[in-house]
Structures are given as structure tokens and as C-alpha cells.
Design an enzyme around this catalytic site. Structure first.
Site, PDB file in Angstrom:
ATOM      1  N   ASP A 195       0.873  -0.979   0.392  1.00  0.00           N
ATOM      2  CA  ASP A 195      -0.476  -0.003   0.004  1.00  0.00           C
ATOM      3  C   ASP A 195       0.684   1.208  -0.411  1.00  0.00           C
ATOM      4  O   ASP A 195       0.029   2.262  -0.104  1.00  0.00           O
ATOM      5  CB  ASP A 195      -0.802  -0.095   1.332  1.00  0.00           C
ATOM      6  CG  ASP A 195      -0.374   0.072   2.513  1.00  0.00           C
ATOM      7  OD1 ASP A 195       0.956   0.326   2.764  1.00  0.00           O
ATOM      8  OD2 ASP A 195      -1.549  -0.668   3.326  1.00  0.00           O
ATOM      9  N   ARG A 219       0.956   7.011  -0.135  1.00  0.00           N
ATOM     10  CA  ARG A 219       0.542   5.886   0.521  1.00  0.00           C
ATOM     11  C   ARG A 219      -1.183   5.606  -0.197  1.00  0.00           C
ATOM     12  O   ARG A 219      -2.210   6.445  -0.606  1.00  0.00           O
ATOM     13  CB  ARG A 219       0.548   6.328   2.333  1.00  0.00           C
ATOM     14  CG  ARG A 219      -1.111   5.166   2.870  1.00  0.00           C
ATOM     15  CD  ARG A 219      -0.134   3.735   3.476  1.00  0.00           C
ATOM     16  NE  ARG A 219      -0.725   3.207   4.420  1.00  0.00           N
ATOM     17  CZ  ARG A 219      -1.962   3.252   4.093  1.00  0.00           C
ATOM     18  NH1 ARG A 219      -2.792   3.111   3.185  1.00  0.00           N
ATOM     19  NH2 ARG A 219      -2.225   2.316   5.128  1.00  0.00           N
ATOM     20  N   ASP A 239      -5.577  -1.018   3.504  1.00  0.00           N
ATOM     21  CA  ASP A 239      -4.337  -1.177   4.607  1.00  0.00           C
ATOM     22  C   ASP A 239      -3.398  -2.749   4.388  1.00  0.00           C
ATOM     23  O   ASP A 239      -4.361  -3.562   3.533  1.00  0.00           O
ATOM     24  CB  ASP A 239      -5.143  -1.479   6.471  1.00  0.00           C
ATOM     25  CG  ASP A 239      -3.746  -1.973   7.291  1.00  0.00           C
ATOM     26  OD1 ASP A 239      -2.865  -1.544   6.500  1.00  0.00           O
ATOM     27  OD2 ASP A 239      -4.508  -2.870   7.688  1.00  0.00           O
ATOM     28  N   THR A 240      -2.301  -2.913   4.278  1.00  0.00           N
ATOM     29  CA  THR A 240      -1.720  -4.781   3.556  1.00  0.00           C
ATOM     30  C   THR A 240      -0.886  -4.517   4.865  1.00  0.00           C
ATOM     31  O   THR A 240      -1.037  -3.767   6.032  1.00  0.00           O
ATOM     32  CB  THR A 240      -1.089  -4.364   2.348  1.00  0.00           C
ATOM     33  OG1 THR A 240       0.150  -3.380   2.636  1.00  0.00           O
ATOM     34  CG2 THR A 240      -1.868  -3.974   1.296  1.00  0.00           C
ATOM     35  N   GLU A 264       2.404  -5.467   6.815  1.00  0.00           N
ATOM     36  CA  GLU A 264       3.099  -4.401   7.430  1.00  0.00           C
ATOM     37  C   GLU A 264       4.491  -6.041   6.656  1.00  0.00           C
ATOM     38  O   GLU A 264       4.587  -7.201   6.638  1.00  0.00           O
ATOM     39  CB  GLU A 264       3.569  -4.084   9.059  1.00  0.00           C
ATOM     40  CG  GLU A 264       2.461  -3.510   9.568  1.00  0.00           C
ATOM     41  CD  GLU A 264       2.587  -2.228   8.651  1.00  0.00           C
ATOM     42  OE1 GLU A 264       3.401  -2.235   8.304  1.00  0.00           O
ATOM     43  OE2 GLU A 264       1.289  -1.832   7.947  1.00  0.00           O
ATOM     44  N   ARG A 283       3.000  11.052   3.916  1.00  0.00           N
ATOM     45  CA  ARG A 283       3.346  10.521   2.961  1.00  0.00           C
ATOM     46  C   ARG A 283       1.787  11.196   2.119  1.00  0.00           C
ATOM     47  O   ARG A 283       0.985  11.895   2.889  1.00  0.00           O
ATOM     48  CB  ARG A 283       2.895   9.420   3.358  1.00  0.00           C
ATOM     49  CG  ARG A 283       4.102   8.084   3.781  1.00  0.00           C
ATOM     50  CD  ARG A 283       4.058   6.864   3.956  1.00  0.00           C
ATOM     51  NE  ARG A 283       2.765   6.740   4.990  1.00  0.00           N
ATOM     52  CZ  ARG A 283       2.488   5.663   5.343  1.00  0.00           C
ATOM     53  NH1 ARG A 283       2.686   4.736   5.072  1.00  0.00           N
ATOM     54  NH2 ARG A 283       1.418   5.838   6.395  1.00  0.00           N
TER      55      ARG A 283
END
Length: 169
Positions: free
Chosen positions: A73, A83, A88-89, A91, A135
Site C-alpha cells: 500500500d 500511501r 491497508d495491507t 506490514e 506521505r
């Protein structure tokens, strides 16, 4: 009408000044407050007029990050960290479990494929231009379809709606 015209003239001057002979977007300087934020906030092109960007995005390695994929992401374009705002992906840096590590690598590789499959459009998402880490927050589209939607449909991401539980359950 004059105010709209002046905004377009200012934007054209910034683009003309910052675009290099190779057609690259300008790398924005990292400062506490980005001087372009106010211009971007005032002038947002309609979505149907968004410009498609075609670049090659390798996986980020060591060295300067100009155009590359960080994880599922996050990516860099023209030296600016972006971003993907709608997903959300897992970590990639410090996965909490083996499953998260595997999913994060798959999400990164899939975003790499998607970003290199053709031109993409970056659209400002909602009211915020940047996250707390500086970001840019953008949704990414190709042919009208969100790349975030593709990653969610493939089980490599989930919708972003604030802090999420971990990926290890």
C-alpha cells in the site's frame, strides 16, 4: 472566473517549471508544510480529467527512491512517497507472524504487477492530502477501477477505516 483562471495559470507555471525533459514529475522538497499543499487543496481537477501516469516501478531497494514499490500500500513516484488511501495491507518491515510476512510479500508483488501493467491515475482521497508521516494520500486507478479494490478482492488488502486488528488471527 478570474480567480479560476489565476489558479490554472499558477498550476501551469508550477508544472512547467517542475517537469524535466524526461517528462518526470518534480520531486517535492520535504518541509514541515509542503508549499504545494495549499494549491492542491484549492485546485483539484475533476476525476474525469485526471492525467494517466505511465512509469516503471521496480521494487524499492537500497539507494535513492524515485519510482518504486515499498509494500502493498505504499510506493514512491517522482521522489514523493505515496500511501494508497483506501486500503491497508500487511506490514512488510516487521511482520508479527509468518502469515503476515507471506501476505505482505504477496501484496507487494501484486502491487508491483498492477502499477506496471499500464498507466495509472492518482486521485486525492477525501479531505486530507497527507498522512501523519508526510506521505501523500491517494487512491490509484486504472481504467476507472481502483487498484485497492483489486487487492481487496484478491485477499491481499482490506478496506482502510482506521486502526485495524493484526493479520495473524
Amino acid at each position: 472566473m478570474l480567480g479560476h483562471f489565476n489558479g490554472l495559470v499558477a498550476l501551469a507555471a508550477i508544472v512547467a517549471f517542475g517537469v524535466s525533459a524526461s517528462g518526470a514529475l518534480p520531486a517535492l522538497h520535504k518541509v514541515t508544510r509542503d508549499p504545494l499543499d495549499s494549491l492542491v487543496a484549492l485546485w483539484q481537477p475533476p476525476e474525469e480529467r485526471a492525467t494517466a501516469i505511465r512509469r516503471h516501478f521496480p521494487i524499492c531497494g537500497s539507494g535513492a527512491r524515485v519510482d518504486c514499490i515499498v509494500d502493498g500500500d505504499t510506493f514512491w513516484i517522482a521522489g514523493e512517497k505515496v500511501r494508497i488511501a483506501d486500503i491497508d495491507t500487511p506490514e512488510i518491515g516487521e511482520p508479527a507472524c509468518r502469515r503476515e510476512g507471506i501476505l505482505s510479500e504477496q501484496a507487494k508483488r501484486r502491487l508491483h504487477q498492477l502499477m506496471n501493467a499500464g498507466p495509472v491515475e492518482l486521485r486525492r482521497a477525501g479531505g486530507r492530502n497527507r498522512d501523519r508521516y508526510g506521505r501523500l494520500l491517494r487512491t490509484v486507478y486504472r481504467d476507472g477501477r481502483s487498484l485497492g479494490d483489486i487487492l481487496v478482492a484478491e485477499g491481499l488488502a482490506r478496506r482502510w477505516n482506521g486502526r485495524q486488528p493484526g493479520w495473524c488471527a
